[in-house]
Design a protein around this motif. Sequence first.
Motif, PDB file in Angstrom:
ATOM      1  N   GLY A   1      63.149  14.113 -48.797  1.00  0.00           N
ATOM      2  CA  GLY A   1      62.229  14.097 -50.046  1.00  0.00           C
ATOM      3  C   GLY A   1      61.700  12.756 -50.642  1.00  0.00           C
TER       4      GLY A   1
ATOM      5  N   VAL B   1      64.233  -8.913 -53.456  1.00  0.00           N
ATOM      6  CA  VAL B   1      63.776  -8.240 -54.452  1.00  0.00           C
ATOM      7  C   VAL B   1      64.773  -8.533 -55.923  1.00  0.00           C
ATOM      8  CG1 VAL B   1      62.634  -5.996 -55.081  1.00  0.00           C
ATOM      9  CG2 VAL B   1      62.671  -6.803 -52.839  1.00  0.00           C
TER      10      VAL B   1
ATOM     11  N   GLN C   1      51.209  -1.697 -50.115  1.00  0.00           N
ATOM     12  CA  GLN C   1      50.700  -1.003 -49.519  1.00  0.00           C
ATOM     13  C   GLN C   1      50.904   0.403 -49.106  1.00  0.00           C
ATOM     14  OE1 GLN C   1      47.619   0.266 -50.315  1.00  0.00           O
ATOM     15  NE2 GLN C   1      47.152  -1.052 -51.570  1.00  0.00           N
TER      16      GLN C   1
ATOM     17  N   TYR D   1      65.292  -6.909 -48.323  1.00  0.00           N
ATOM     18  CA  TYR D   1      64.340  -6.373 -47.299  1.00  0.00           C
ATOM     19  C   TYR D   1      64.640  -6.766 -46.218  1.00  0.00           C
ATOM     20  CZ  TYR D   1      65.219  -2.967 -50.392  1.00  0.00           C
ATOM     21  OH  TYR D   1      65.420  -1.059 -51.931  1.00  0.00           O
TER      22      TYR D   1
ATOM     23  N   VAL E   1      54.405  12.008 -41.599  1.00  0.00           N
ATOM     24  CA  VAL E   1      53.304  11.002 -42.592  1.00  0.00           C
ATOM     25  C   VAL E   1      54.145   9.774 -44.108  1.00  0.00           C
ATOM     26  CG1 VAL E   1      53.405  11.925 -45.134  1.00  0.00           C
ATOM     27  CG2 VAL E   1      52.736  13.227 -43.475  1.00  0.00           C
ATOM     28  N   GLY E   2      53.834   9.262 -44.474  1.00  0.00           N
ATOM     29  CA  GLY E   2      54.708   8.238 -45.063  1.00  0.00           C
ATOM     30  C   GLY E   2      55.222   7.168 -44.249  1.00  0.00           C
TER      31      GLY E   2
ATOM     32  N   SER F   1      57.798  -0.863 -57.003  1.00  0.00           N
ATOM     33  CA  SER F   1      55.928  -0.853 -56.641  1.00  0.00           C
ATOM     34  C   SER F   1      54.543  -0.307 -57.185  1.00  0.00           C
ATOM     35  CB  SER F   1      55.640   0.842 -55.164  1.00  0.00           C
ATOM     36  OG  SER F   1      56.709   0.884 -54.545  1.00  0.00           O
ATOM     37  N   ALA F   2      53.249  -1.085 -56.265  1.00  0.00           N
ATOM     38  CA  ALA F   2      52.642  -0.992 -57.386  1.00  0.00           C
ATOM     39  C   ALA F   2      51.681   0.214 -56.951  1.00  0.00           C
ATOM     40  CB  ALA F   2      51.373  -2.359 -56.166  1.00  0.00           C
TER      41      ALA F   2
ATOM     42  N   CYS G   1      59.336  13.421 -42.741  1.00  0.00           N
ATOM     43  CA  CYS G   1      58.487  12.800 -44.525  1.00  0.00           C
ATOM     44  C   CYS G   1      60.036  11.761 -44.159  1.00  0.00           C
ATOM     45  CB  CYS G   1      58.561  12.890 -45.612  1.00  0.00           C
ATOM     46  SG  CYS G   1      56.662  13.825 -45.875  1.00  0.00           S
TER      47      CYS G   1
ATOM     48  N   THR H   1      64.045  10.675 -37.357  1.00  0.00           N
ATOM     49  CA  THR H   1      65.203  10.896 -36.429  1.00  0.00           C
ATOM     50  C   THR H   1      63.949  12.482 -35.836  1.00  0.00           C
ATOM     51  OG1 THR H   1      66.606  11.567 -37.874  1.00  0.00           O
ATOM     52  CG2 THR H   1      67.094  13.062 -36.230  1.00  0.00           C
TER      53      THR H   1
ATOM     54  N   ARG I   1      63.479  -1.816 -55.002  1.00  0.00           N
ATOM     55  CA  ARG I   1      62.051  -1.919 -55.833  1.00  0.00           C
ATOM     56  C   ARG I   1      61.009  -1.483 -56.310  1.00  0.00           C
ATOM     57  NH1 ARG I   1      61.238   0.446 -49.730  1.00  0.00           N
ATOM     58  NH2 ARG I   1      62.588   1.647 -50.191  1.00  0.00           N
TER      59      ARG I   1
ATOM     60  N   GLY J   1      60.698   8.710 -43.072  1.00  0.00           N
ATOM     61  CA  GLY J   1      61.314   7.577 -43.382  1.00  0.00           C
ATOM     62  C   GLY J   1      60.804   6.610 -42.122  1.00  0.00           C
TER      63      GLY J   1
ATOM     64  N   GLY K   1      69.054  13.963 -46.497  1.00  0.00           N
ATOM     65  CA  GLY K   1      70.553  14.012 -46.000  1.00  0.00           C
ATOM     66  C   GLY K   1      70.875  13.349 -47.176  1.00  0.00           C
TER      67      GLY K   1
ATOM     68  N   ALA L   1      64.216  19.331 -47.433  1.00  0.00           N
ATOM     69  CA  ALA L   1      65.585  18.622 -47.015  1.00  0.00           C
ATOM     70  C   ALA L   1      65.616  17.375 -46.990  1.00  0.00           C
ATOM     71  CB  ALA L   1      65.833  19.759 -45.675  1.00  0.00           C
TER      72      ALA L   1
HETATM   73  C1  LIG Z   1      60.200  -5.119 -50.302  1.00  0.00           C
HETATM   74  C2  LIG Z   1      59.357  -4.186 -50.017  1.00  0.00           C
HETATM   75  C3  LIG Z   1      58.784  -3.651 -51.673  1.00  0.00           C
HETATM   76  C4  LIG Z   1      57.071  -3.015 -51.285  1.00  0.00           C
HETATM   77  N1  LIG Z   1      56.193  -2.545 -51.842  1.00  0.00           N
HETATM   78  C5  LIG Z   1      55.581  -1.532 -52.193  1.00  0.00           C
HETATM   79  C6  LIG Z   1      54.419  -1.843 -52.729  1.00  0.00           C
HETATM   80  O1  LIG Z   1      54.132  -2.466 -54.241  1.00  0.00           O
HETATM   81  N2  LIG Z   1      53.966  -0.414 -53.131  1.00  0.00           N
HETATM   82  C7  LIG Z   1      54.161   0.822 -52.010  1.00  0.00           C
HETATM   83  O2  LIG Z   1      52.764   1.034 -51.991  1.00  0.00           O
HETATM   84  N3  LIG Z   1      54.733   0.362 -51.398  1.00  0.00           N
HETATM   85  C8  LIG Z   1      55.249  -0.804 -50.850  1.00  0.00           C
HETATM   86  N4  LIG Z   1      56.506  -0.994 -49.845  1.00  0.00           N
HETATM   87  C9  LIG Z   1      56.558   0.309 -49.283  1.00  0.00           C
HETATM   88  C10 LIG Z   1      57.202   1.702 -49.938  1.00  0.00           C
HETATM   89  O3  LIG Z   1      58.509   1.062 -50.375  1.00  0.00           O
HETATM   90  C11 LIG Z   1      57.000   2.623 -48.660  1.00  0.00           C
HETATM   91  O4  LIG Z   1      56.260   2.821 -47.983  1.00  0.00           O
HETATM   92  C12 LIG Z   1      57.464   3.790 -48.706  1.00  0.00           C
HETATM   93  O5  LIG Z   1      59.123   4.066 -50.028  1.00  0.00           O
HETATM   94  C13 LIG Z   1      57.859   5.013 -47.558  1.00  0.00           C
HETATM   95  O6  LIG Z   1      58.682   6.475 -48.876  1.00  0.00           O
HETATM   96  P1  LIG Z   1      58.364   7.378 -47.413  1.00  0.00           P
HETATM   97  O7  LIG Z   1      59.095   8.660 -48.286  1.00  0.00           O
HETATM   98  O8  LIG Z   1      57.950   7.709 -46.465  1.00  0.00           O
HETATM   99  O9  LIG Z   1      59.993   7.001 -46.759  1.00  0.00           O
HETATM  100  P2  LIG Z   1      61.718   6.212 -47.200  1.00  0.00           P
HETATM  101  O10 LIG Z   1      61.235   6.056 -48.687  1.00  0.00           O
HETATM  102  O11 LIG Z   1      62.200   5.765 -46.742  1.00  0.00           O
HETATM  103  O12 LIG Z   1      62.448   7.991 -47.340  1.00  0.00           O
HETATM  104  C14 LIG Z   1      62.563   8.608 -45.988  1.00  0.00           C
HETATM  105  C15 LIG Z   1      63.238  10.047 -46.846  1.00  0.00           C
HETATM  106  O13 LIG Z   1      63.638  10.818 -46.112  1.00  0.00           O
HETATM  107  C16 LIG Z   1      65.499  10.842 -46.279  1.00  0.00           C
HETATM  108  N5  LIG Z   1      65.952  11.090 -45.175  1.00  0.00           N
HETATM  109  C17 LIG Z   1      65.498   9.997 -43.861  1.00  0.00           C
HETATM  110  N6  LIG Z   1      66.601  11.044 -42.696  1.00  0.00           N
HETATM  111  C18 LIG Z   1      67.109  12.061 -43.048  1.00  0.00           C
HETATM  112  C19 LIG Z   1      66.647  13.626 -41.812  1.00  0.00           C
HETATM  113  N7  LIG Z   1      66.770  12.806 -41.452  1.00  0.00           N
HETATM  114  N8  LIG Z   1      67.315  14.958 -42.749  1.00  0.00           N
HETATM  115  C20 LIG Z   1      66.765  14.506 -43.835  1.00  0.00           C
HETATM  116  N9  LIG Z   1      66.190  14.135 -44.854  1.00  0.00           N
HETATM  117  C21 LIG Z   1      66.186  12.313 -44.442  1.00  0.00           C
HETATM  118  C22 LIG Z   1      65.891   9.659 -46.948  1.00  0.00           C
HETATM  119  O14 LIG Z   1      67.052  10.326 -47.501  1.00  0.00           O
HETATM  120  C23 LIG Z   1      65.491   9.351 -47.448  1.00  0.00           C
HETATM  121  O15 LIG Z   1      65.363  10.582 -48.884  1.00  0.00           O
HETATM  122  C24 LIG Z   1      57.317  -2.541 -50.260  1.00  0.00           C
HETATM  123  C25 LIG Z   1      58.098  -2.231 -49.099  1.00  0.00           C
HETATM  124  C26 LIG Z   1      59.182  -2.802 -49.220  1.00  0.00           C
HETATM  125  C27 LIG Z   1      60.076  -2.995 -47.791  1.00  0.00           C
END
Ligand SMILES: Cc1cc2nc3c(=O)[nH]c(=O)nc-3n(C[C@H](O)[C@H](O)[C@H](O)COP(=O)(O)OP(=O)(O)OC[C@H]3O[C@@H](n4cnc5c(N)ncnc54)[C@H](O)[C@@H]3O)c2cc1C
Length: 426
Positions: A20, A209, A319, A288, A306-307, A59-60, A183, A189, A57, A185, A43, A41
Amino acid sequence: MSTHTSLQPDFEGDVVIAGGGLAGLTLALALHKAGLSVGVADGLPIDTQLEEIFDGRSSALAYTSFRMLDAVGAGVHLRPHTQRIEDILVVDGRPEDGVKAGGPGPFCLHFDRREIHPKDDGEPLGYMAENRHTRMALAKASEEAKLSVFAPDRALHMNAHASHADLHLASGKVLRAQVIIACDGKYSTLRDQAGIRTTGWSYGQSGLVCAVQHDQPHQGVAYEYFMPGGPFAILPLPGNRSSLVWTERTKAAEALQTMDIEPFHEALRARFGDFLGEVSLDSPRWCYPLGLKLAERFIDERLVLVGDAARAIHPIAGQGFNLGVRDGAALADILVEAKRTGLDLGSQPVLSRYERWRKTDSLALVAGTDLFTRLYSNDHSLIRLGRGLGMQMVDQIPLARRFFARTAGGETGDLPTLLRGEPLSV
Ligand SMILES: Cc1cc2nc3c(=O)[nH]c(=O)nc-3n(C[C@H](O)[C@H](O)[C@H](O)COP(=O)(O)OP(=O)(O)OC[C@H]3O[C@@H](n4cnc5c(N)ncnc54)[C@H](O)[C@@H]3O)c2cc1C
């Protein structure tokens, strides 16, 4: 595929989302609002993810991504904490050539939002928001929508069956749906357990950052300076504040993170200059490590990535999250249509449609970002000349400028319903 279904689930619906975070909650809200039953769900406790020190961070957010945040009920909570990006100035230069933030360099590229959205009150090129505010807005919208959230509760593994899949959580709970969406990350897993391999590498760079405060207003201009150690981005936040992504070789970035405040301020002033007046640190510093990770497949039996679980890229073009939003918007279109027509949401034809749609877009962006990162972190004089001339060419051609501005805004290719700003429902 197992046919064993005797467990009594703690949640049973159309879709279960593992993770989430930013991408997971945006998609969960989109599906829920469209009329699907969704369980999520995560973690970590949601409250922990809202704390200021959790994720420094900002984000744009592309203007098309913000249309989706508006549609899912998070935009209204986020908008007061955003800064419109009116102009983007990209400068290729080195400090030893006298290039300083705020000033010109030998090669520049300027994007003006009026070129693509000419009306006075038109959409900006994008919005800047601190991630903690985006998380807060998504959490509020989830509460208002009474979304079924299981947190803190880590997803351990999933089992795909003939008509559904079960997601097993650390608490022992079981969430059942036709399809599970990972989703979770970059280090997903569920992706790894499904045996989906990834390609990737580290760039040997890290992004320092932090937020800074300055005397003069930034006028909504985002700056990106390509320096030999990596890009240095100054991204406007509400008020006289900006978010910095200061990319350096990893050792140098870590040194910037841990050095005492006075030497840090000296290094900051030397890099930032005085174009916005006096500048000072206004947040903790985070670091980072930057790399690329791309999943070889975006789907498996009753599983969709996704993501960042599908691909995590260098932030050079801001992006990463925007790609996650585009994944979610495309998947929402496909699942809503499948639900409307009575198809099994986790069936292979439905999931393959998602993979075809998202893989092409992803590959183009992953390849483009990787090439860009390598070209612009290189100090070879011929490469500098070549990339500078390319930049200058784009700057001279209005059509090219508009193309790149729209691409950054996410307005390319086959645009999903929510990114067009149109409603979606079963
Ligand atoms: C320095 C930096 C700057 C950035 N700037 C930008 C920007 O300007 N614009 C932009 O679009 N993007 C930017 N990004 C990228 C962006 O931050 C990521 O793409 C985004 O956070 C990804 O989101 P996500 O939800 O896919 O993954 P995450 O944010 O990693 O979220 C994953 C979620 O899954 C949960 N999780 C993990 N494992 C489990 C499990 N086994 N069970 C249940 N939950 C779990 C975690 O707790 C977390 O909440 C930047 C990245 C960096 C490093």
